[in-house]
Enzyme design. Structure first.
Site, short mmCIF file in Angstrom:
data_model
loop_
_atom_site.label_atom_id
_atom_site.label_comp_id
_atom_site.label_asym_id
_atom_site.label_seq_id
_atom_site.Cartn_x
_atom_site.Cartn_y
_atom_site.Cartn_z
N HIS A 134 0.83 -1.20 0.00
CA HIS A 134 0.00 0.00 0.00
C HIS A 134 0.87 1.26 0.00
O HIS A 134 2.04 1.23 0.38
CB HIS A 134 -0.92 0.00 1.21
CG HIS A 134 -2.04 -0.99 1.09
ND1 HIS A 134 -2.98 -1.17 2.08
CD2 HIS A 134 -2.38 -1.86 0.11
CE1 HIS A 134 -3.85 -2.10 1.70
NE2 HIS A 134 -3.49 -2.54 0.51
N GLU A 176 0.90 3.92 1.86
CA GLU A 176 1.41 4.36 3.17
C GLU A 176 2.66 3.59 3.56
O GLU A 176 3.66 4.18 3.99
CB GLU A 176 0.35 4.19 4.26
CG GLU A 176 -0.96 4.89 3.98
CD GLU A 176 -2.00 4.03 3.27
OE1 GLU A 176 -3.19 4.20 3.54
OE2 GLU A 176 -1.62 3.18 2.43
N CYS A 233 -5.84 1.24 5.77
CA CYS A 233 -6.36 -0.01 6.30
C CYS A 233 -5.71 -0.27 7.67
O CYS A 233 -4.81 0.46 8.09
CB CYS A 233 -6.06 -1.17 5.34
SG CYS A 233 -4.30 -1.61 5.26
N CYS A 262 -1.83 -0.81 7.46
CA CYS A 262 -1.10 0.45 7.30
C CYS A 262 -1.19 1.30 8.56
O CYS A 262 -0.24 2.00 8.91
CB CYS A 262 -1.61 1.21 6.09
SG CYS A 262 -1.11 0.42 4.53
#
Length: 158
Positions: free
Chosen positions: A77, A79, A102, A105
């Protein structure tokens, strides 16, 4: 007399997160992140994509099917990529993200010392990973706020 129509810091950093998202090869979700320190200096950027050395040409970008045949087993992801891409500490920084993080993260954000999340979209609000992320942030003292679009348009010609 100085210009009056310049963009704010929030517009600038969210714009950079959105521009970073355009590097994603994911056909469904393009997510970008921009980490900024207390001096309003960019510390790192990231977008969702395959790990270094893992061919995104050979990767399945499917969203449904068995876990190992979907993108979810392999994609990093935005992040996490932004946190891992930096060469300096992100402790005390803010992260601008185009999509609310999420739970996985959220854990990385907390562990890295980032103390504020500014997000554009919360399209997964109410899902288990979203609820867990907010619980993690609330419990660990990470502030989060929705970026409110101003409607300003910036055009890039590349």
């Amino acid at each position: 007399m100085k210009r009056e129509d310049y963009i704010t810091w929030d517009e600038y950093f969210m714009g950079i997160a959105l521009l970073s998202a355009q590097r994603s090869k994911d056909p469904n979700s393009q997510v970008g992140a921009c980490i900024v320190n207390s001096d309003n200096r960019i510390v790192s950027l990231g977008y969702n994509g395959a790990p270094i050395g893992f061919s995104d040409e050979e990767m399945s970008w499917k969203r449904e099917g068995s876990f190992l045949e979907t993108k979810y087993a392999y994609v990093c992801h935005s992040e996490l990529n932004a946190i891992l891409n930096t060469t300096s500490s992100v402790r005390g920084c803010k992260i601008y993200v185009s999509l609310f993080p999420c739970n996985e993260c959220a854990k990385a954000i907390i562990q890295s010392g980032i103390n504020e999340v500014i997000y554009l979209s919360d399209k997964y609000d109410g899902t288990d990973p979203n609820i867990a992320a907010k619980k993690l942030f609330d419990t660990c003292g990470v502030k989060y706020k929705k970026y409110e679009p101003t409607g300003k348009k910036v055009t890039l010609e590349l």
